[in-house]
Design a protein around this motif. Sequence first.
Motif, PDB file in Angstrom:
ATOM      1  N   TRP A 157     -13.642 -20.618  -4.721  1.00 14.47           N
ATOM      2  CA  TRP A 157     -13.268 -19.881  -5.924  1.00 14.47           C
ATOM      3  C   TRP A 157     -11.813 -19.423  -5.904  1.00 14.47           C
ATOM      4  O   TRP A 157     -11.139 -19.442  -6.941  1.00 14.47           O
ATOM      5  N   SER A 158     -11.323 -19.024  -4.759  1.00 20.98           N
ATOM      6  CA  SER A 158      -9.948 -18.534  -4.679  1.00 20.98           C
ATOM      7  C   SER A 158      -8.934 -19.662  -4.521  1.00 20.98           C
ATOM      8  O   SER A 158      -7.730 -19.445  -4.678  1.00 20.98           O
ATOM      9  N   ALA A 178     -19.959 -28.770  -8.602  1.00 18.94           N
ATOM     10  CA  ALA A 178     -19.585 -28.172  -9.885  1.00 18.94           C
ATOM     11  C   ALA A 178     -20.281 -28.891 -11.042  1.00 18.94           C
ATOM     12  O   ALA A 178     -20.794 -28.251 -11.973  1.00 18.94           O
ATOM     13  N   LEU A 179     -20.338 -30.218 -10.987  1.00 19.73           N
ATOM     14  CA  LEU A 179     -20.991 -30.984 -12.038  1.00 19.73           C
ATOM     15  C   LEU A 179     -22.486 -30.678 -12.088  1.00 19.73           C
ATOM     16  O   LEU A 179     -23.081 -30.586 -13.168  1.00 19.73           O
ATOM     17  N   THR A 180     -23.087 -30.488 -10.924  1.00 18.15           N
ATOM     18  CA  THR A 180     -24.515 -30.171 -10.853  1.00 18.15           C
ATOM     19  C   THR A 180     -24.792 -28.762 -11.367  1.00 18.15           C
ATOM     20  O   THR A 180     -25.759 -28.534 -12.096  1.00 18.15           O
ATOM     21  N   VAL A 181     -23.949 -27.811 -11.014  1.00 23.23           N
ATOM     22  CA  VAL A 181     -24.079 -26.447 -11.525  1.00 23.23           C
ATOM     23  C   VAL A 181     -23.955 -26.452 -13.044  1.00 23.23           C
ATOM     24  O   VAL A 181     -24.693 -25.749 -13.755  1.00 23.23           O
ATOM     25  N   LYS A 255     -22.227 -18.764 -14.487  1.00 26.88           N
ATOM     26  CA  LYS A 255     -21.294 -17.972 -15.282  1.00 26.88           C
ATOM     27  C   LYS A 255     -19.897 -17.970 -14.661  1.00 26.88           C
ATOM     28  O   LYS A 255     -18.894 -18.062 -15.372  1.00 26.88           O
ATOM     29  N   ARG A 256     -19.850 -17.901 -13.342  1.00 24.60           N
ATOM     30  CA  ARG A 256     -18.552 -17.883 -12.665  1.00 24.60           C
ATOM     31  C   ARG A 256     -17.842 -19.224 -12.823  1.00 24.60           C
ATOM     32  O   ARG A 256     -16.622 -19.283 -13.034  1.00 24.60           O
ATOM     33  N   ASP A 262     -13.197 -22.895 -17.891  1.00 20.15           N
ATOM     34  CA  ASP A 262     -12.487 -22.584 -19.133  1.00 20.15           C
ATOM     35  C   ASP A 262     -11.018 -22.291 -18.864  1.00 20.15           C
ATOM     36  O   ASP A 262     -10.135 -22.712 -19.620  1.00 20.15           O
ATOM     37  N   LEU A 263     -10.764 -21.597 -17.783  1.00 20.91           N
ATOM     38  CA  LEU A 263      -9.381 -21.278 -17.421  1.00 20.91           C
ATOM     39  C   LEU A 263      -8.605 -22.545 -17.065  1.00 20.91           C
ATOM     40  O   LEU A 263      -7.484 -22.754 -17.532  1.00 20.91           O
TER      41      LEU A 263
END
Length: 269
Positions: A157-158, A178-181, A255-256, A262-263
């Motif tokens: 994340w960082s 990430a694609l699975t999430v 959500k994270r 999006d960022l």
Amino acid sequence: MSVFDLSSRTVLVTGATSGIGYETARQLAERGATVLVHGRTAEDAQAATDRLIATAGIDSAQLCGFAADFTRLEEVEVMARRVAGEHPHLDVLVNNAGMAAPERHTVTADGNEIALQVNFLAHYLLTCLLEPSLTTAPGGRVVNVSSSLHRTASIQWSDPHRARRYSRLAAYAQSQLALTVFAADPRVAAVSVHPGICRTDLMSLYGLKGAAAAEGAAHVVRLCDPATEIVNGAYYDLDQRVEPATAATEDRTVKRLTKLADLLVGHQA
């Protein structure tokens, strides 16, 4: 696998010019679907459609080529606008395009680690932009072609671009996690599938013998059939629904990831 009729369905397949993507496009078209064939360039997409017509006997009226280089998010946006304009009712989006992370740390012109962008962020952006088209069609769904290697991953994340500590396998696995999430995102009905280890450009990541790409594609095509009931966020290993990595089902992680994606793509949900 039963032969089912998809003559009323319109499906966009990313990365449809080779490997599992090409075979997915072929099998969908053979079952009557209208297939939007995505390639990195217009020439690549045209070559794939020409090959489907010449070697698989597909009716040219069932095929339409679309181009976008996923290392350039602006091209993804342009393609999404064209798809939405020409096909306002899209039944299925198959997020298949992918690449093996390179040996050396590589950043796109958009500022993202290249495997993260091509394998996940471009698909995230494309899905968000096509959401209205997908949600207006009964049975509309997204099928993310993921990998069992997502189980080995963690999302940094960082440092999502892994500038501080890079490894090609870790970068690839992160993109697949990430694609699975993302399949658990509540905005669209979506599932993920590991199509097996197939003889494609990604096989070097596994270092094993692989099955024919057509075998892997069959597992993707099955999930495109509206008769196949899906649960949002479900993960399939071949044709079996199994539990994905724990992180892929955590609401907090979903959500994270949405906030981070999006960022990174400059999109507001």
